[in-house]
Design a protein around this motif. Structure first.
Motif, PDB file in Angstrom:
ATOM      1  N   ARG A  22       6.783 -14.003  14.483  1.00  0.00           N
ATOM      2  CA  ARG A  22       8.395 -13.460  13.227  1.00  0.00           C
ATOM      3  C   ARG A  22       9.107 -14.359  12.774  1.00  0.00           C
ATOM      4  NH1 ARG A  22       8.136 -13.097  19.100  1.00  0.00           N
ATOM      5  NH2 ARG A  22       8.806 -11.398  20.547  1.00  0.00           N
ATOM      6  N   ASP A  23       8.013 -15.341  12.764  1.00  0.00           N
ATOM      7  CA  ASP A  23       8.727 -16.446  11.446  1.00  0.00           C
ATOM      8  C   ASP A  23       7.980 -16.456   9.809  1.00  0.00           C
ATOM      9  OD1 ASP A  23       9.748 -17.912  13.028  1.00  0.00           O
ATOM     10  OD2 ASP A  23       8.599 -18.975  13.619  1.00  0.00           O
ATOM     11  N   ALA A  24       7.032 -14.660  10.312  1.00  0.00           N
ATOM     12  CA  ALA A  24       5.828 -14.764   8.952  1.00  0.00           C
ATOM     13  C   ALA A  24       6.877 -13.661   8.096  1.00  0.00           C
ATOM     14  CB  ALA A  24       4.878 -13.372   9.138  1.00  0.00           C
ATOM     15  N   GLN A  25       7.955 -14.810   7.012  1.00  0.00           N
ATOM     16  CA  GLN A  25       9.057 -13.702   6.224  1.00  0.00           C
ATOM     17  C   GLN A  25       8.764 -14.386   4.899  1.00  0.00           C
ATOM     18  OE1 GLN A  25      12.505 -15.094   8.395  1.00  0.00           O
ATOM     19  NE2 GLN A  25      12.418 -14.043  10.127  1.00  0.00           N
ATOM     20  N   VAL A  26       9.194 -13.360   4.111  1.00  0.00           N
ATOM     21  CA  VAL A  26       9.181 -13.833   2.862  1.00  0.00           C
ATOM     22  C   VAL A  26      10.844 -13.622   2.591  1.00  0.00           C
ATOM     23  CG1 VAL A  26       7.096 -12.671   2.684  1.00  0.00           C
ATOM     24  CG2 VAL A  26       9.357 -11.345   1.231  1.00  0.00           C
ATOM     25  N   HIS A  27      11.097 -14.468   0.921  1.00  0.00           N
ATOM     26  CA  HIS A  27      12.918 -14.051   0.628  1.00  0.00           C
ATOM     27  C   HIS A  27      12.814 -12.825   0.179  1.00  0.00           C
ATOM     28  CE1 HIS A  27      15.934 -15.783  -1.836  1.00  0.00           C
ATOM     29  NE2 HIS A  27      16.419 -16.613  -0.636  1.00  0.00           N
ATOM     30  N   ILE A  28      14.515 -12.658   0.056  1.00  0.00           N
ATOM     31  CA  ILE A  28      14.936 -10.998  -0.167  1.00  0.00           C
ATOM     32  C   ILE A  28      14.861 -11.034  -1.711  1.00  0.00           C
ATOM     33  CG2 ILE A  28      16.863 -12.202  -1.317  1.00  0.00           C
ATOM     34  CD1 ILE A  28      16.184  -8.955   0.860  1.00  0.00           C
ATOM     35  N   LEU A  29      14.430 -12.154  -2.413  1.00  0.00           N
ATOM     36  CA  LEU A  29      14.091 -12.049  -4.137  1.00  0.00           C
ATOM     37  C   LEU A  29      11.916 -12.173  -4.279  1.00  0.00           C
ATOM     38  CD1 LEU A  29      17.001 -14.078  -5.695  1.00  0.00           C
ATOM     39  CD2 LEU A  29      16.399 -11.597  -5.492  1.00  0.00           C
ATOM     40  N   THR A  30      12.170 -11.919  -3.516  1.00  0.00           N
ATOM     41  CA  THR A  30       9.989 -11.391  -3.544  1.00  0.00           C
ATOM     42  C   THR A  30      10.192 -10.955  -4.441  1.00  0.00           C
ATOM     43  OG1 THR A  30       9.591 -12.761  -1.978  1.00  0.00           O
ATOM     44  CG2 THR A  30       8.710 -11.198  -2.714  1.00  0.00           C
ATOM     45  N   HIS A  31       9.534 -10.719  -5.423  1.00  0.00           N
ATOM     46  CA  HIS A  31       8.811 -10.890  -7.080  1.00  0.00           C
ATOM     47  C   HIS A  31       7.934  -8.493  -6.218  1.00  0.00           C
ATOM     48  CE1 HIS A  31       7.522  -8.494 -11.134  1.00  0.00           C
ATOM     49  NE2 HIS A  31       8.167  -9.232 -11.451  1.00  0.00           N
ATOM     50  N   GLY A  32       7.704  -9.380  -5.489  1.00  0.00           N
ATOM     51  CA  GLY A  32       6.842  -7.981  -4.686  1.00  0.00           C
ATOM     52  C   GLY A  32       7.316  -6.633  -4.749  1.00  0.00           C
ATOM     53  N   LEU A  33       8.313  -7.628  -3.350  1.00  0.00           N
ATOM     54  CA  LEU A  33       9.545  -6.462  -2.921  1.00  0.00           C
ATOM     55  C   LEU A  33      10.472  -6.019  -4.110  1.00  0.00           C
ATOM     56  CD1 LEU A  33      10.962  -5.281  -1.039  1.00  0.00           C
ATOM     57  CD2 LEU A  33      12.568  -7.775  -0.843  1.00  0.00           C
ATOM     58  N   HIS A  34      10.415  -6.434  -4.833  1.00  0.00           N
ATOM     59  CA  HIS A  34      11.418  -5.387  -6.444  1.00  0.00           C
ATOM     60  C   HIS A  34      10.729  -5.087  -7.378  1.00  0.00           C
ATOM     61  CE1 HIS A  34      15.586  -7.353  -5.490  1.00  0.00           C
ATOM     62  NE2 HIS A  34      14.499  -8.538  -4.905  1.00  0.00           N
ATOM     63  N   TYR A  35       9.507  -5.472  -7.219  1.00  0.00           N
ATOM     64  CA  TYR A  35       8.238  -4.574  -8.516  1.00  0.00           C
ATOM     65  C   TYR A  35       7.038  -4.236  -8.016  1.00  0.00           C
ATOM     66  CZ  TYR A  35      12.112  -6.282 -11.623  1.00  0.00           C
ATOM     67  OH  TYR A  35      13.676  -6.544 -12.369  1.00  0.00           O
ATOM     68  N   ALA A  36       7.194  -4.308  -6.738  1.00  0.00           N
ATOM     69  CA  ALA A  36       5.562  -3.600  -6.821  1.00  0.00           C
ATOM     70  C   ALA A  36       4.411  -4.450  -6.728  1.00  0.00           C
ATOM     71  CB  ALA A  36       5.492  -2.217  -6.208  1.00  0.00           C
ATOM     72  N   SER A  37       4.827  -5.558  -7.628  1.00  0.00           N
ATOM     73  CA  SER A  37       3.163  -6.357  -7.625  1.00  0.00           C
ATOM     74  C   SER A  37       2.435  -6.699  -5.932  1.00  0.00           C
ATOM     75  CB  SER A  37       3.849  -7.504  -8.698  1.00  0.00           C
ATOM     76  OG  SER A  37       4.939  -8.452  -7.988  1.00  0.00           O
ATOM     77  N   SER A  38       2.138  -5.821  -5.110  1.00  0.00           N
ATOM     78  CA  SER A  38       1.682  -5.901  -4.323  1.00  0.00           C
ATOM     79  C   SER A  38       0.250  -5.401  -4.224  1.00  0.00           C
ATOM     80  CB  SER A  38       2.474  -6.043  -3.150  1.00  0.00           C
ATOM     81  OG  SER A  38       1.814  -5.785  -2.100  1.00  0.00           O
ATOM     82  N   VAL A  39      -0.634  -6.337  -3.313  1.00  0.00           N
ATOM     83  CA  VAL A  39      -1.957  -4.918  -2.734  1.00  0.00           C
ATOM     84  C   VAL A  39      -2.590  -5.539  -1.503  1.00  0.00           C
ATOM     85  CG1 VAL A  39      -2.886  -5.264  -5.788  1.00  0.00           C
ATOM     86  CG2 VAL A  39      -3.254  -7.176  -3.965  1.00  0.00           C
ATOM     87  N   PHE A  40      -3.101  -4.726  -0.817  1.00  0.00           N
ATOM     88  CA  PHE A  40      -3.350  -4.993   0.209  1.00  0.00           C
ATOM     89  C   PHE A  40      -4.732  -4.287   0.375  1.00  0.00           C
ATOM     90  CE2 PHE A  40      -1.407  -0.301  -0.061  1.00  0.00           C
ATOM     91  CZ  PHE A  40      -1.469   0.072   0.747  1.00  0.00           C
ATOM     92  N   GLU A  41      -5.285  -4.091   2.055  1.00  0.00           N
ATOM     93  CA  GLU A  41      -6.489  -3.539   1.888  1.00  0.00           C
ATOM     94  C   GLU A  41      -6.505  -3.236   3.982  1.00  0.00           C
ATOM     95  OE1 GLU A  41      -9.475  -2.914   0.887  1.00  0.00           O
ATOM     96  OE2 GLU A  41      -8.657  -3.066  -0.616  1.00  0.00           O
ATOM     97  N   GLY A  42      -6.532  -2.449   4.522  1.00  0.00           N
ATOM     98  CA  GLY A  42      -6.584  -1.660   5.559  1.00  0.00           C
ATOM     99  C   GLY A  42      -8.165  -2.076   5.983  1.00  0.00           C
ATOM    100  N   GLU A  43      -8.224  -2.549   7.038  1.00  0.00           N
ATOM    101  CA  GLU A  43     -10.250  -2.723   7.855  1.00  0.00           C
ATOM    102  C   GLU A  43      -9.821  -2.200   8.940  1.00  0.00           C
ATOM    103  OE1 GLU A  43     -11.539  -6.739   5.911  1.00  0.00           O
ATOM    104  OE2 GLU A  43      -9.715  -6.556   4.755  1.00  0.00           O
ATOM    105  N   ARG A  44     -10.755  -2.204   9.691  1.00  0.00           N
ATOM    106  CA  ARG A  44     -10.631  -1.951  11.492  1.00  0.00           C
ATOM    107  C   ARG A  44     -11.747  -3.244  11.823  1.00  0.00           C
ATOM    108  NH1 ARG A  44      -8.052   1.875  14.444  1.00  0.00           N
ATOM    109  NH2 ARG A  44      -7.921   3.372  13.380  1.00  0.00           N
ATOM    110  N   CYS A  45     -11.575  -4.208  12.681  1.00  0.00           N
ATOM    111  CA  CYS A  45     -12.755  -4.477  13.377  1.00  0.00           C
ATOM    112  C   CYS A  45     -13.095  -4.128  15.053  1.00  0.00           C
ATOM    113  CB  CYS A  45     -11.962  -5.532  14.022  1.00  0.00           C
ATOM    114  SG  CYS A  45     -13.435  -7.626  14.666  1.00  0.00           S
ATOM    115  N   TYR A  46     -14.376  -3.491  14.777  1.00  0.00           N
ATOM    116  CA  TYR A  46     -15.170  -3.021  15.858  1.00  0.00           C
ATOM    117  C   TYR A  46     -16.034  -4.246  16.580  1.00  0.00           C
ATOM    118  CZ  TYR A  46     -13.790   1.002  13.626  1.00  0.00           C
ATOM    119  OH  TYR A  46     -13.205   2.164  12.741  1.00  0.00           O
ATOM    120  N   GLY A  47     -15.812  -4.509  17.526  1.00  0.00           N
ATOM    121  CA  GLY A  47     -16.553  -4.810  19.204  1.00  0.00           C
ATOM    122  C   GLY A  47     -16.786  -6.978  18.100  1.00  0.00           C
ATOM    123  N   GLY A  48     -15.480  -7.112  17.864  1.00  0.00           N
ATOM    124  CA  GLY A  48     -15.653  -8.444  17.065  1.00  0.00           C
ATOM    125  C   GLY A  48     -15.697  -8.992  15.013  1.00  0.00           C
TER     126      GLY A  48
END
Length: 289
Positions: A22-48
């Protein structure tokens, strides 16, 4: 795990340390929120073990570079962060989401070169992305939105901003009772679903769109390799939407989707055939090997 994604017990790795969920937060003026300057990955862990984790971390770094920023962590440090998050939550089978973005700083306009780049790694336990469609075949609508030209976007990047039309397409599809939507590209060729690549079968051969304006998924690459190892001809090419009428089988690939059969796209129907089942079962065995 149940409840809203911002209100759960657990740990998230954020900027070099584990913090309470619940403490993993960012400020409302985070650039990525306003201008989509963000990248990510989706991964799966199987059996560790995270399937193709290093490849995902390398792509995360490459995606950031395509958006003109540098993630201040090495691939090895990102890998360590993923496993630290998993261990802190006691998970051996989970979905892993690493995300990097331009944070809040002295710049708050289109330009943000002076703002810090931040990194977080979260995870959650997640079953079949398409629910029971993995058994009987997903139903897809045809999206009115098209994947744009690579001259207008960094199509090789897994960037948050590129998913805006995917969200709109999926919402429209769900309103029609479908699991997802299939998108065409800017030229009118078959491209992909909103978060997964697509494959078709005809006369024992496989056809899949050429990824020249959308992400060449790591699961897609894995499945292409599996097919070729079986001696099955794979045609990576431009596919016109009217060709769907002649295809016999269809499936989707993606880290979240894994290998999911498709039973219908618009007015076109497909059987959940032997090759589709074989690839789905073999992929499941591979990621857990």
């Amino acid at each position: 795990m149940v409840g809203a994604y911002d209100d759960r017990d657990g740990k998230i790795w954020m900027d070099g340390k584990l913090v309470e969920w619940r403490d993993a937060q960012v400020h409302i003026l985070t650039h990525g929120l306003h201008y989509a300057s963000s990248v990510f990955e989706g991964e799966r862990c199987y059996g560790g073990k995270i399937f193709k984790g290093v490849e995902h971390s390398k792509r995360l770094k490459r995606s950031a570079n395509l958006l003109d920023f540098e993630i201040p962590y090495t691939v090895e440090e990102i890998e360590a962060a993923k496993y630290a998050m998993l261990e802190a939550n006691g998970w051996t089978d989970a979905y892993v989401r690493a995300i990097a973005w331009r944070g809040a700083g002295p710049d708050m306009g289109v330009s943000a070169s002076r703002n810090p780049v931040r990194l977080a790694v979260a995870g959650w336990e997640w079953g079949n992305y398409y629910g029971d469609a993995k058994m009987k075949g997903a139903k897809l609508a045809l999206s009115k939105w098209k994947r744009p030209s690579p001259e207008t976007i960094p199509s090789e990047a897994k960037a948050a901003g590129l998913y805006m039309i995917c969200t709109m397409s999926k919402h429209e599809a769900e309103a029609k009772g479908c699991s997802d939507a299939m998108m065409l590209d800017y030229r009118g060729y078959v491209a992909e679903a909103t978060g997964a690549n697509v494959f078709f079968v005809k006369d024992g051969e496989v056809h899949t769109p050429l990824p020249d304006c959308f992400l060449n998924g790591l699961t897609r690459q894995t499945v292409v390799g599996m097919l070729k190892e079986r001696g099955i001809t794979v045609h990576e090419r431009h596919i016109m939407p009217e060709e769907l009428e002649g295809f016999e089988q269809c499936w989707l690939t993606g880290t979240a989707a894994e290998v999911t059969p498709v039973g219908q796209i618009g007015d076109f129907t497909f059987e959940v055939g032997a090759l589709t089942r074989d690839i789905a079962e073999s992929y499941e065995a591979l990621v857990r090997s």
